[in-house]
Design an enzyme around this catalytic site. Structure first.
Site, PDB file in Angstrom:
ATOM      1  N   GLU A   1      21.007  54.761  -6.098  1.00  0.00           N
ATOM      2  CA  GLU A   1      21.066  53.434  -6.700  1.00  0.00           C
ATOM      3  C   GLU A   1      19.672  53.054  -7.200  1.00  0.00           C
ATOM      4  OE1 GLU A   1      19.521  53.616  -3.168  1.00  0.00           O
ATOM      5  OE2 GLU A   1      21.700  53.616  -3.030  1.00  0.00           O
ATOM      6  N   ASP A   2      19.617  52.145  -8.170  1.00  0.00           N
ATOM      7  CA  ASP A   2      18.330  51.661  -8.676  1.00  0.00           C
ATOM      8  C   ASP A   2      17.617  50.839  -7.616  1.00  0.00           C
ATOM      9  OD1 ASP A   2      18.807  52.853 -11.105  1.00  0.00           O
ATOM     10  OD2 ASP A   2      19.555  51.042 -12.075  1.00  0.00           O
ATOM     11  N   VAL A   3      16.332  50.624  -7.842  1.00  0.00           N
ATOM     12  CA  VAL A   3      15.500  49.881  -6.895  1.00  0.00           C
ATOM     13  C   VAL A   3      16.057  48.476  -6.619  1.00  0.00           C
ATOM     14  CG1 VAL A   3      13.945  49.119  -8.748  1.00  0.00           C
ATOM     15  CG2 VAL A   3      13.096  49.172  -6.409  1.00  0.00           C
TER      16      VAL A   3
END
Length: 363
Positions: free
Chosen positions: A177-179
């Protein structure tokens, strides 16, 4: 054998290293007081020096100068593969000129220069939840400069490294997942390979305590189903990456005012096919390609004139942010084109990663 007319099959020749094991294993077992097992994960590596033997190979260098080239990390040019290559090229009569057959017995004993003990890698798997929108999955370092102080990988691995007393580790997971994206539900499957651990035996109770220690150390992540697995089992996590589905929840903003009926059409769309050009934001690390992905189902939840929440079930590998805002037309269709207005994503959560691995434990 040949003079007697007897044929010699490949299986009839005992490899020197096999004969060496037959001699050394019983001696090691007696000395250490434990049975020797050639297939054990515990490996003892011994480097011997024997100047007399080193001299034996030198005549080969004249017959095949190209076979022996200095290489990094090699103490001698006379490596096993180089010697085999040279022996294949030399004629039998030339070999006998330089080398007595049978060979003479060595006059000096060899010296053990270095003894190294290594354990084979141990694999730990589990699922993690990420509750922070300011935490990358792996260390975020650009041009040697760290952008954020920690990562999911580090928060989990520091405890495992300390308990298993390993030299290093390798982290892998079922997607990422993205930050700024949270991972909720029952979490994302992950696996960590611990290289050369000094301790390898842990009871289920000890693994549970280790899981608790990780969970107590940070409010940004939580770990469940922490367990020891085999190297082969990790393949099942990777298999599930592309073929499984993932469920998301996205908070969406629109430029034009919306009513409930404006977004109701999204609920009726099933098996929507997308063409996604590699997003601009990942173009620096992913090749340019058009990926076909499927949005299986959607359900909308009206909030106010400019906001609604969208629940999506998608094929793994779908870029959700780009499906919402369109990425300058690089993802077609997108929420903006379906609603005929500009749309953008404010928040994204992963609700579930439908990979049935690792096995669920009674936590």
């Amino acid at each position: 054998m040949r003079n007697l007319g007897l044929s010699l099959e490949k299986d009839d020749i005992v490899q020197l290293k096999e004969a060496y094991k037959w001699i050394i294993h019983p001696q090691l077992a007696e000395e250490l007081g434990v049975p020797a097992d050639g297939k054990s994960l515990f490996e003892v590596s011994v480097v011997f020096a024997h100047p007399e033997t080193d001299e034996e190979c030198r005549f080969l260098a004249t017959t095949c100068p190209d076979c022996f080239k200095p290489a990094k990390n090699k103490q001698s040019v006379f490596t096993r593969m180089a010697v085999i290559k040279a022996l294949e090229k030399i004629k039998e009569e030339d070999f006998l000129k330089h080398f007595p057959c049978p060979p003479s017995s060595p006059k000096n004993l060899c010296d053990a220069l270095e003894i190294q003990c290594n354990n084979g890698a141990v694999f730990v798997a589990g699922r993690y939840n990420k509750y922070s929108r300011n935490l990358p999955q792996t260390p975020w370092i650009i041009d040697g400069e760290r952008k954020l102080e920690s990562s999911v990988e580090e928060l989990i691995s520091e405890h495992l490294m300390a308990e298993f007393k390993a030299d290093s580790f390798n982290f892998s997971s079922s997607g990422r997942e993205d930050v700024d994206v949270r991972t909720l539900g029952n979490g994302r499957p992950f696996a960590i390979e611990l290289v050369n651990p000094r301790r390898i035996h842990f009871t289920a109770e000890e693994m549970k305590r280790l899981q608790q220690a990780i969970n107590n150390s940070s409010d940004k992540i939580q770990v469940r189903d922490l367990q020891l697995v085999t190297r082969e089992a990790i393949g099942r996590m990777k298999e599930g990456e592309e073929e499984k589905t993932k469920t998301y929840s996205a908070l969406i903003w629109t430029d034009k005012a919306i009513q409930r009926e404006d977004i109701a059409l999204l609920d009726d769309i099933k098996e929507l096919k997308l063409d996604q050009k590699t997003p601009l934001r990942v173009l620096h690390r992913r090749p340019l390609a058009v990926r076909c992905r499927i949005i299986h189902t959607m359900s909308s939840e009206y909030i106010d004139e400019h906001h609604f929440r969208l629940h999506l079930k998608t094929q793994a590998g779908t870029y959700i942010k780009e499906f919402v805002h369109g990425d300058f037309g690089r993802t077609k269709p997108n929420i903006g084109s379906l609603l005929n207005r500009t749309a953008d994503i404010l928040e994204l959560d992963v609700e579930s990663v439908d990979v049935d691995w690792p096995p669920t434990l009674d936590n």
